[in-house]
Write a protein that holds these residues in place. Structure first.
Motif, PDB file in Angstrom:
ATOM      1  N   ALA A 197      -5.285   7.511  19.143  1.00  0.00           N
ATOM      2  CA  ALA A 197      -4.378   7.663  18.008  1.00  0.00           C
ATOM      3  C   ALA A 197      -3.681   6.351  17.678  1.00  0.00           C
ATOM      4  CB  ALA A 197      -3.352   8.746  18.303  1.00  0.00           C
ATOM      5  N   LEU A 198      -3.501   5.508  18.676  1.00  0.00           N
ATOM      6  CA  LEU A 198      -2.857   4.213  18.469  1.00  0.00           C
ATOM      7  C   LEU A 198      -3.865   3.081  18.362  1.00  0.00           C
ATOM      8  CD1 LEU A 198       0.057   4.572  21.029  1.00  0.00           C
ATOM      9  CD2 LEU A 198       0.190   4.782  18.556  1.00  0.00           C
ATOM     10  N   ALA A 199      -5.095   3.388  17.986  1.00  0.00           N
ATOM     11  CA  ALA A 199      -6.125   2.362  17.890  1.00  0.00           C
ATOM     12  C   ALA A 199      -5.732   1.290  16.889  1.00  0.00           C
ATOM     13  CB  ALA A 199      -7.460   2.987  17.513  1.00  0.00           C
ATOM     14  N   SER A 200      -4.960   1.648  15.885  1.00  0.00           N
ATOM     15  CA  SER A 200      -4.412   0.662  14.964  1.00  0.00           C
ATOM     16  C   SER A 200      -3.034   1.140  14.531  1.00  0.00           C
ATOM     17  CB  SER A 200      -5.329   0.475  13.759  1.00  0.00           C
ATOM     18  OG  SER A 200      -5.374   1.655  12.984  1.00  0.00           O
ATOM     19  N   THR A 201      -2.235   0.189  14.122  1.00  0.00           N
ATOM     20  CA  THR A 201      -0.894   0.515  13.639  1.00  0.00           C
ATOM     21  C   THR A 201      -0.580  -0.376  12.449  1.00  0.00           C
ATOM     22  OG1 THR A 201       1.404   0.844  14.278  1.00  0.00           O
ATOM     23  CG2 THR A 201       0.309  -1.067  15.206  1.00  0.00           C
ATOM     24  N   GLU A 202       0.142   0.173  11.499  1.00  0.00           N
ATOM     25  CA  GLU A 202       0.550  -0.590  10.321  1.00  0.00           C
ATOM     26  C   GLU A 202       2.001  -1.021  10.485  1.00  0.00           C
ATOM     27  OE1 GLU A 202      -0.149   1.717   6.796  1.00  0.00           O
ATOM     28  OE2 GLU A 202      -2.298   1.254   6.828  1.00  0.00           O
ATOM     29  N   VAL A 203       2.266  -2.262  10.080  1.00  0.00           N
ATOM     30  CA  VAL A 203       3.617  -2.813  10.180  1.00  0.00           C
ATOM     31  C   VAL A 203       4.040  -3.314   8.803  1.00  0.00           C
ATOM     32  CG1 VAL A 203       5.071  -4.548  11.298  1.00  0.00           C
ATOM     33  CG2 VAL A 203       3.179  -3.513  12.565  1.00  0.00           C
ATOM     34  N   GLY A 239      12.018 -17.147  10.013  1.00  0.00           N
ATOM     35  CA  GLY A 239      12.770 -17.411  11.235  1.00  0.00           C
ATOM     36  C   GLY A 239      13.058 -16.167  12.045  1.00  0.00           C
ATOM     37  N   GLN A 240      12.771 -14.989  11.498  1.00  0.00           N
ATOM     38  CA  GLN A 240      13.013 -13.740  12.213  1.00  0.00           C
ATOM     39  C   GLN A 240      11.719 -13.210  12.812  1.00  0.00           C
ATOM     40  OE1 GLN A 240      14.735 -11.116   9.284  1.00  0.00           O
ATOM     41  NE2 GLN A 240      16.799 -11.534  10.044  1.00  0.00           N
ATOM     42  N   ALA A 241      11.877 -12.350  13.809  1.00  0.00           N
ATOM     43  CA  ALA A 241      10.736 -11.702  14.453  1.00  0.00           C
ATOM     44  C   ALA A 241      11.115 -10.262  14.754  1.00  0.00           C
ATOM     45  CB  ALA A 241      10.354 -12.432  15.734  1.00  0.00           C
ATOM     46  N   ILE A 242      10.105  -9.413  14.823  1.00  0.00           N
ATOM     47  CA  ILE A 242      10.324  -8.028  15.232  1.00  0.00           C
ATOM     48  C   ILE A 242       9.381  -7.715  16.384  1.00  0.00           C
ATOM     49  CG2 ILE A 242      11.066  -7.267  12.948  1.00  0.00           C
ATOM     50  CD1 ILE A 242       8.249  -5.838  12.785  1.00  0.00           C
ATOM     51  N   THR A 254      -3.402  -5.787   4.918  1.00  0.00           N
ATOM     52  CA  THR A 254      -3.961  -4.798   4.014  1.00  0.00           C
ATOM     53  C   THR A 254      -3.267  -4.818   2.650  1.00  0.00           C
ATOM     54  OG1 THR A 254      -2.537  -3.135   5.038  1.00  0.00           O
ATOM     55  CG2 THR A 254      -4.793  -3.286   5.842  1.00  0.00           C
ATOM     56  N   SER A 255      -2.109  -5.467   2.575  1.00  0.00           N
ATOM     57  CA  SER A 255      -1.412  -5.703   1.312  1.00  0.00           C
ATOM     58  C   SER A 255      -0.487  -6.883   1.569  1.00  0.00           C
ATOM     59  CB  SER A 255      -0.632  -4.446   0.888  1.00  0.00           C
ATOM     60  OG  SER A 255       0.563  -4.320   1.609  1.00  0.00           O
ATOM     61  N   PRO A 256       0.178  -7.389   0.534  1.00  0.00           N
ATOM     62  CA  PRO A 256       1.088  -8.518   0.762  1.00  0.00           C
ATOM     63  C   PRO A 256       2.250  -8.195   1.714  1.00  0.00           C
ATOM     64  CG  PRO A 256       0.571  -8.344  -1.567  1.00  0.00           C
ATOM     65  CD  PRO A 256      -0.003  -7.116  -0.901  1.00  0.00           C
ATOM     66  N   THR A 257       2.552  -6.899   1.897  1.00  0.00           N
ATOM     67  CA  THR A 257       3.703  -6.542   2.731  1.00  0.00           C
ATOM     68  C   THR A 257       3.338  -5.689   3.939  1.00  0.00           C
ATOM     69  OG1 THR A 257       4.143  -4.585   1.384  1.00  0.00           O
ATOM     70  CG2 THR A 257       5.292  -6.633   0.775  1.00  0.00           C
ATOM     71  N   VAL A 258       2.042  -5.436   4.156  1.00  0.00           N
ATOM     72  CA  VAL A 258       1.622  -4.579   5.276  1.00  0.00           C
ATOM     73  C   VAL A 258       0.515  -5.287   6.057  1.00  0.00           C
ATOM     74  CG1 VAL A 258       0.591  -2.380   5.934  1.00  0.00           C
ATOM     75  CG2 VAL A 258       2.250  -2.462   4.086  1.00  0.00           C
ATOM     76  N   VAL A 259       0.685  -5.282   7.373  1.00  0.00           N
ATOM     77  CA  VAL A 259      -0.352  -5.807   8.266  1.00  0.00           C
ATOM     78  C   VAL A 259      -0.798  -4.665   9.177  1.00  0.00           C
ATOM     79  CG1 VAL A 259       1.280  -6.668  10.006  1.00  0.00           C
ATOM     80  CG2 VAL A 259      -0.973  -7.669   9.855  1.00  0.00           C
ATOM     81  N   THR A 260      -2.119  -4.547   9.363  1.00  0.00           N
ATOM     82  CA  THR A 260      -2.676  -3.540  10.248  1.00  0.00           C
ATOM     83  C   THR A 260      -3.140  -4.225  11.513  1.00  0.00           C
ATOM     84  OG1 THR A 260      -3.391  -2.181   8.384  1.00  0.00           O
ATOM     85  CG2 THR A 260      -4.438  -1.743  10.503  1.00  0.00           C
ATOM     86  N   ILE A 261      -2.595  -3.808  12.635  1.00  0.00           N
ATOM     87  CA  ILE A 261      -2.940  -4.381  13.935  1.00  0.00           C
ATOM     88  C   ILE A 261      -3.917  -3.448  14.609  1.00  0.00           C
ATOM     89  CG2 ILE A 261      -2.050  -5.130  16.180  1.00  0.00           C
ATOM     90  CD1 ILE A 261       0.681  -5.528  14.726  1.00  0.00           C
ATOM     91  N   GLY A 262      -5.011  -3.998  15.096  1.00  0.00           N
ATOM     92  CA  GLY A 262      -6.033  -3.202  15.780  1.00  0.00           C
ATOM     93  C   GLY A 262      -7.257  -2.947  14.958  1.00  0.00           C
TER      94      GLY A 262
END
Length: 191
Positions: free
Chosen positions: A58-64, A72-75, A183-191
């Motif tokens: 279920a966690l094979a990929s995640t969207e951020v 300068g910030q990180a999450i 996947t868009s200018p504001t979303v990254v998919t990890i995995g």
């Protein structure tokens, strides 16, 4: 005088069918087939045990959503039960990373090799120190970022630079960059 004819046929050939298959051959094939089916039935559950559990699949990929991360910030987020650092590098951090000659690094990689083309300001790494698996500091406000402005592992003192590359301490390798895509200018998919 009548002579008795002795049968030269053995017990196995006496029961041959028209195709020449003996009863013993049939029983051997049936027994081996039965044993094969039993072995498959016994091994199949063991093989499925080696696959990943449902929660990992279920966690094979995640969207951020990266729209609120300022330069300068990180999450810190979670992917496959491991922390992932997503950092929006400032132009000064990019310049500092590019100014470091890769020949001077323990695990030589340029910032361009660790980021996507056109998205050099987005550094995405696993938040796991490559020494013994501790979680380095450097994503939170006011956390120790180490001597090179990236991440600092408080367990054994590894220092990573702004590109997540090991610069000082016992860690043998840079922070790992997982597979990811924008996947868009504001979303990254990890995995």
């Amino acid at each position: 005088m009548a002579t008795l004819e002795q049968s030269t046929e053995g017990p196995d050939t006496a029961h041959q069918g028209e195709g020449g298959v003996r009863r013993r051959d049939f029983l051997n094939v049936a027994a081996v087939s039965f044993a094969g089916v039993g072995a498959v039935a016994a091994i199949a559950p063991l093989v499925t045990q080696f696959g990943p559990p449902a929660d990992v699949l279920a966690l094979a990929s995640t969207e951020v959503d990266i729209s609120k991360i300022q330069p300068g910030q990180a999450i810190k987020t979670i992917w496959r039960k491991q922390p992932v650092f997503v950092r929006n590098l400032t132009p000064q951090e990019i310049q500092a990373a590019n100014a470091t000659p890769t020949s001077s690094l323990r695990d030589p990689q340029s910032l361009a090799e660790r980021t996507k083309p056109g998205k050099q300001n987005w550094l995405i790494t696993l938040g796991v120190c490559t020494h013994l698996g501790c979680v380095p500091l450097g994503t939170g406000e006011g956390e120790n970022r180490g001597a090179f402005g990236g991440y600092f592992c408080p367990c054994h003192g590894s220092h990573y630079d702004t590109a997540g590359r090991i610069r000082q301490g016992p860690a043998p390798l840079n922070l790992v960059v997982p597979e990811y895509e924008f996947t868009s200018p504001t979303v990254v998919t990890i995995g």
